[in-house]
Design a protein around this motif. Structure first.
Motif, PDB file in Angstrom:
ATOM      1  N   THR A  52       0.864  -1.177   0.000  1.00  0.00           N
ATOM      2  CA  THR A  52       0.000   0.000   0.000  1.00  0.00           C
ATOM      3  C   THR A  52       0.899   1.224   0.000  1.00  0.00           C
ATOM      4  O   THR A  52       1.532   1.558   0.995  1.00  0.00           O
ATOM      5  CB  THR A  52      -0.914   0.003   1.232  1.00  0.00           C
ATOM      6  OG1 THR A  52      -0.132  -0.202   2.401  1.00  0.00           O
ATOM      7  CG2 THR A  52      -1.947  -1.114   1.134  1.00  0.00           C
ATOM      8  N   ASP A  75      -2.380   1.486 -10.436  1.00  0.00           N
ATOM      9  CA  ASP A  75      -2.394   0.815  -9.137  1.00  0.00           C
ATOM     10  C   ASP A  75      -2.243  -0.693  -9.390  1.00  0.00           C
ATOM     11  O   ASP A  75      -1.130  -1.222  -9.400  1.00  0.00           O
ATOM     12  CB  ASP A  75      -3.696   1.159  -8.408  1.00  0.00           C
ATOM     13  CG  ASP A  75      -3.927   0.342  -7.145  1.00  0.00           C
ATOM     14  OD1 ASP A  75      -3.005  -0.382  -6.721  1.00  0.00           O
ATOM     15  OD2 ASP A  75      -5.044   0.421  -6.578  1.00  0.00           O
ATOM     16  N   ILE A  76      -3.358  -1.375  -9.634  1.00  0.00           N
ATOM     17  CA  ILE A  76      -3.315  -2.823  -9.862  1.00  0.00           C
ATOM     18  C   ILE A  76      -3.209  -3.122 -11.349  1.00  0.00           C
ATOM     19  O   ILE A  76      -3.928  -2.532 -12.162  1.00  0.00           O
ATOM     20  CB  ILE A  76      -4.603  -3.485  -9.308  1.00  0.00           C
ATOM     21  CG1 ILE A  76      -4.592  -3.458  -7.775  1.00  0.00           C
ATOM     22  CG2 ILE A  76      -4.746  -4.922  -9.815  1.00  0.00           C
ATOM     23  CD1 ILE A  76      -5.882  -3.949  -7.141  1.00  0.00           C
ATOM     24  N   ALA A 132       0.323  -4.777  -7.395  1.00  0.00           N
ATOM     25  CA  ALA A 132      -0.611  -3.848  -6.753  1.00  0.00           C
ATOM     26  C   ALA A 132       0.078  -2.813  -5.881  1.00  0.00           C
ATOM     27  O   ALA A 132       1.090  -3.101  -5.231  1.00  0.00           O
ATOM     28  CB  ALA A 132      -1.602  -4.640  -5.891  1.00  0.00           C
ATOM     29  N   SER A 167      -2.114  -1.160  -3.800  1.00  0.00           N
ATOM     30  CA  SER A 167      -3.173  -0.883  -2.818  1.00  0.00           C
ATOM     31  C   SER A 167      -3.442  -2.052  -1.880  1.00  0.00           C
ATOM     32  O   SER A 167      -4.371  -1.991  -1.079  1.00  0.00           O
ATOM     33  CB  SER A 167      -4.471  -0.483  -3.538  1.00  0.00           C
ATOM     34  OG  SER A 167      -4.859  -1.458  -4.481  1.00  0.00           O
ATOM     35  N   VAL A 168      -2.641  -3.102  -1.972  1.00  0.00           N
ATOM     36  CA  VAL A 168      -2.712  -4.199  -0.999  1.00  0.00           C
ATOM     37  C   VAL A 168      -1.294  -4.674  -0.708  1.00  0.00           C
ATOM     38  O   VAL A 168      -0.391  -4.511  -1.532  1.00  0.00           O
ATOM     39  CB  VAL A 168      -3.555  -5.401  -1.492  1.00  0.00           C
ATOM     40  CG1 VAL A 168      -4.994  -4.995  -1.748  1.00  0.00           C
ATOM     41  CG2 VAL A 168      -2.949  -6.027  -2.740  1.00  0.00           C
ATOM     42  N   ASN A 169      -1.118  -5.280   0.459  1.00  0.00           N
ATOM     43  CA  ASN A 169       0.167  -5.838   0.846  1.00  0.00           C
ATOM     44  C   ASN A 169       0.202  -7.327   0.542  1.00  0.00           C
ATOM     45  O   ASN A 169      -0.637  -8.080   1.042  1.00  0.00           O
ATOM     46  CB  ASN A 169       0.422  -5.623   2.340  1.00  0.00           C
ATOM     47  CG  ASN A 169       0.596  -4.154   2.674  1.00  0.00           C
ATOM     48  OD1 ASN A 169       1.406  -3.465   2.055  1.00  0.00           O
ATOM     49  ND2 ASN A 169      -0.183  -3.660   3.630  1.00  0.00           N
ATOM     50  N   ARG A 184      -9.690  -5.307  -3.157  1.00  0.00           N
ATOM     51  CA  ARG A 184      -8.909  -4.961  -4.355  1.00  0.00           C
ATOM     52  C   ARG A 184      -8.493  -6.203  -5.132  1.00  0.00           C
ATOM     53  O   ARG A 184      -8.465  -6.180  -6.366  1.00  0.00           O
ATOM     54  CB  ARG A 184      -7.657  -4.148  -3.955  1.00  0.00           C
ATOM     55  CG  ARG A 184      -7.972  -2.834  -3.259  1.00  0.00           C
ATOM     56  CD  ARG A 184      -8.690  -1.863  -4.178  1.00  0.00           C
ATOM     57  NE  ARG A 184      -7.826  -1.399  -5.244  1.00  0.00           N
ATOM     58  CZ  ARG A 184      -8.256  -1.065  -6.470  1.00  0.00           C
ATOM     59  NH1 ARG A 184      -9.542  -1.157  -6.787  1.00  0.00           N
ATOM     60  NH2 ARG A 184      -7.420  -0.653  -7.383  1.00  0.00           N
ATOM     61  N   SER A 214      -8.017  -9.477  -0.367  1.00  0.00           N
ATOM     62  CA  SER A 214      -7.197  -8.398   0.177  1.00  0.00           C
ATOM     63  C   SER A 214      -7.783  -7.032  -0.125  1.00  0.00           C
ATOM     64  O   SER A 214      -8.344  -6.799  -1.197  1.00  0.00           O
ATOM     65  CB  SER A 214      -5.784  -8.445  -0.437  1.00  0.00           C
ATOM     66  OG  SER A 214      -5.188  -9.707  -0.274  1.00  0.00           O
ATOM     67  N   GLY A 215      -7.608  -6.148   0.829  1.00  0.00           N
ATOM     68  CA  GLY A 215      -7.916  -4.736   0.647  1.00  0.00           C
ATOM     69  C   GLY A 215      -6.806  -3.922   1.267  1.00  0.00           C
ATOM     70  O   GLY A 215      -5.849  -4.480   1.817  1.00  0.00           O
ATOM     71  N   PRO A 216      -6.927  -2.604   1.213  1.00  0.00           N
ATOM     72  CA  PRO A 216      -5.860  -1.755   1.747  1.00  0.00           C
ATOM     73  C   PRO A 216      -5.599  -1.970   3.240  1.00  0.00           C
ATOM     74  O   PRO A 216      -4.480  -1.762   3.702  1.00  0.00           O
ATOM     75  CB  PRO A 216      -6.388  -0.337   1.504  1.00  0.00           C
ATOM     76  CG  PRO A 216      -7.446  -0.464   0.485  1.00  0.00           C
ATOM     77  CD  PRO A 216      -8.016  -1.836   0.607  1.00  0.00           C
ATOM     78  N   TRP A 228      -5.833  -8.558   4.836  1.00  0.00           N
ATOM     79  CA  TRP A 228      -6.334  -9.683   4.033  1.00  0.00           C
ATOM     80  C   TRP A 228      -6.740 -10.824   4.942  1.00  0.00           C
ATOM     81  O   TRP A 228      -6.362 -10.891   6.106  1.00  0.00           O
ATOM     82  CB  TRP A 228      -5.302 -10.141   3.011  1.00  0.00           C
ATOM     83  CG  TRP A 228      -3.897 -10.440   3.480  1.00  0.00           C
ATOM     84  CD1 TRP A 228      -2.792  -9.649   3.290  1.00  0.00           C
ATOM     85  CD2 TRP A 228      -3.429 -11.610   4.183  1.00  0.00           C
ATOM     86  NE1 TRP A 228      -1.681 -10.261   3.833  1.00  0.00           N
ATOM     87  CE2 TRP A 228      -2.027 -11.457   4.385  1.00  0.00           C
ATOM     88  CE3 TRP A 228      -4.049 -12.764   4.652  1.00  0.00           C
ATOM     89  CZ2 TRP A 228      -1.249 -12.416   5.046  1.00  0.00           C
ATOM     90  CZ3 TRP A 228      -3.273 -13.727   5.312  1.00  0.00           C
ATOM     91  CH2 TRP A 228      -1.876 -13.541   5.499  1.00  0.00           C
TER      92      TRP A 228
END
Lengths: 366, 366
Positions: free
Chosen positions: A191, A250-251, A269, A271-273, B182, B280-282, B285
């Motif tokens: 992120t 972003d993705i 991405a 916007s995610v880890n 995401r 997963s999101g910001p 996950w």
């Protein structure tokens, strides 16, 4: 950003002149530690790479190059680099006259990889260049040509190839422990924060998550299969109203098909880890999560029995020191790096195909 | 494979006749356990589903339908099903006259889902149908129409919607614990064996890994995001010289893009073992591995801190009993199943798009 001074043009002329000398004329003698100039004194250079010369057998920190005088002073004093071995981007080309420097390690924003690699080669130095090698295939080809013309080696900073868990995964695949590779699933993202950073500036970064972090998914798919993809799909998802993503994606998730029939599903991405991969064949799978991080790798494998943690064979050096020493050893022994400019170029060929596949909504053949 | 007898045509006529009766004329009274007829006595029916009526509150095993007399005898005796409640495929339509049967659960090869669902509806029975709902969108639409015409409910056997870890993952997403979704990464596959089994016969299965196991990846991507995809990419990899894959695909990996910008990378494979997803999101996950298996689900989540195992809120019933009871409860209360024919149809719409995307080498818009 870069101005070529009269002095640098002169240096370029000299560098071109020495290209005709026998290979190894500027290379160190076996036994001597080769001298690195670190070019670009940002976080990765100063916090991650520079401390790791301490564990190197064949490499030492010999010079610093930065656009920020305070950084040259601070790190010069910290690492005992004399003022004669500290360069600004304007004085950098004088490095041709510094016999203590064998290798220039370029750790700048992406768009500067090509010009600094070209200048380093013209100065008769071997080059280690961070990933992505450059912003375009054309840039990569120019860098390879520049180093070839100068008779100098070029290596890309794909450090995971020197990391114990990754080495073990590659070995398991090559040894046939999984049977033929059928699927690679690999996700790389984080992120991203400050909208003003260079990674979010198209002119400097050349693109978004794919150039910076998604390239790990791509590179892993290539080194795990040992093949080059022949077809690429991609889908992009970017919120252009997000102040971070006005210029870059972003993705951008992508799919690869390899000649053997192996496939890869890859996440890229901002916007995610995520930082992981799993490679699978009919006989089992191996996964690393995190896979390509600076540290903390953890491996699981399913090989006959139920899934279980697996410790890789220990490696003599950490991934950073091993990477630094690999180029030194190649120079000392006349071998080519396992991740040379050709490997960086191959990634950029696929990256261009990924962007095209997403833009045109079609499978791009390679 | 199916012959429509005079008797079944008569039954169909009768069923059409009763369609005009008030809803619930054949439904059980609240408090009574609704009676299931299991149609198709293969492994999944006999080993997985039938033992799970023991934990049901609102459902009981009332009848058996099979083309194999020995199976009818064996399981009839084992479960105390009288001979009057055992049907062959030829006598099946007589079930219209059996008031102990409220629901027919169709657990046959895929291509038979439609004809048996239609026959069950004509016999005035509600229908539970295994996934995939059918081989084509057209078949799904016909099944929905048949049940609607008969005034009977139709539910698809998406058991994971009743499984504790999956319920927890959906809840975490809906509660916003991850931020906006995401990426979904989900892999489903197994190494298929006997080349002669119906799953590898196109006429019976309608396709290969996607119809049988990859559909779990698709369905999970849909229930995790709560959205319907608007664009689909796919890549197929099948060794046609492998005797298992003369008629159907082995690997068909696909990518989905959802209206919110959520994305999914999905594996569907008959040559590797995998059963997992991560959403997963910001903000973090959650992953389950294995995710949609009969048992053994294990969950990890990264929500603020480092990744850690997570135990879901317990559910009162196992996924199989809960699935069986859900349809009974819907019938008793007049509600619609959370995984009705519409959900099965939506999967088939995407499945057709996946096959088209792979075949035509382009992004298919939905």
């Amino acid at each position: 950003m870069e101005t070529i001074s009269k002095r640098s043009l002169l240096a370029a002329g000299l560098a071109a002149g020495v290209a005709g000398l026998p290979r190894g004329a500027f290379a160190a003698q076996p036994g001597r530690k080769l001298g690195y100039a670190i070019l670009g004194l940002g976080y990765y250079a100063t916090r991650i790479i520079m401390p790791r010369f301490a564990e190197c057998e064949h490499s030492r920190l010999a010079a610093l190059v930065s656009g920020t005088p305070e950084k040259l002073k601070t790190y010069g004093e910290q690492y005992g680099i004399p003022e004669t071995h500290r360069y600004s981007y304007e004085t950098f080309d004088r490095i041709i006259d510094n016999p203590d420097v064998d290798i220039v390690y370029v750790i700048t924003p992406n768009s500067l990889h090509r010009p600094f690699t070209e200048r380093a080669a013209r100065a008769g130095k071997h080059v280690m260049c961070e990933k992505p090698m450059a912003n375009t295939v054309a840039d990569c080809e120019a860098m390879i040509a520049a180093c070839k013309k100068a008779g100098r080696k070029l290596m890309i900073g794909y450090r995971s190839r020197f990391q114990a868990h990754n080495i073990e995964a590659i070995k398991l695949v090559r040894d046939g422990a999984l049977g033929p590779v059928r699927t690679v699933v690999t996700d790389h993202g984080f992120t991203i924060g400050d909208p003003k950073q260079w990674r979010l500036n198209r002119a400097l970064a050349g693109g978004g998550s794919l150039m910076d972090i998604g390239i790990y998914s791509l590179n892993a798919a290539r080194y795990l299969t040992g093949e080059e993809p022949v077809a690429v799909n991609a889908v992009e998802s970017t919120d252009r109203s997000d102040p971070r993503f006005g210029e870059v994606e972003d993705i951008i998730n992508f799919q690869l098909l390899f000649p053997s029939g192996a496939t890869a599903n890859c996440v890229s991405a901002y916007s995610v880890n995520c930082n992981r991969y799993r490679v699978s064949g009919p006989k089992g799978w191996v996964e690393i999560d995190p896979a390509t991080s600076y540290q903390g790798q953890a491996m699981r494998a399913q090989l006959g029995g139920p899934p279980a943690p697996r410790e890789p064979a220990p490696q003599p050096k950490n991934q950073f020191s091993a990477q630094l020493d690999h180029l030194s050893e190649c120079i000392l022994t006349g071998r080519e790096p396992i991740v040379g400019g050709d490997d960086g170029l191959k990634d950029l060929r696929v990256i261009e195909a990924i962007y095209r596949a997403a833009r045109e909504g079609r499978t791009v053949k390679l």
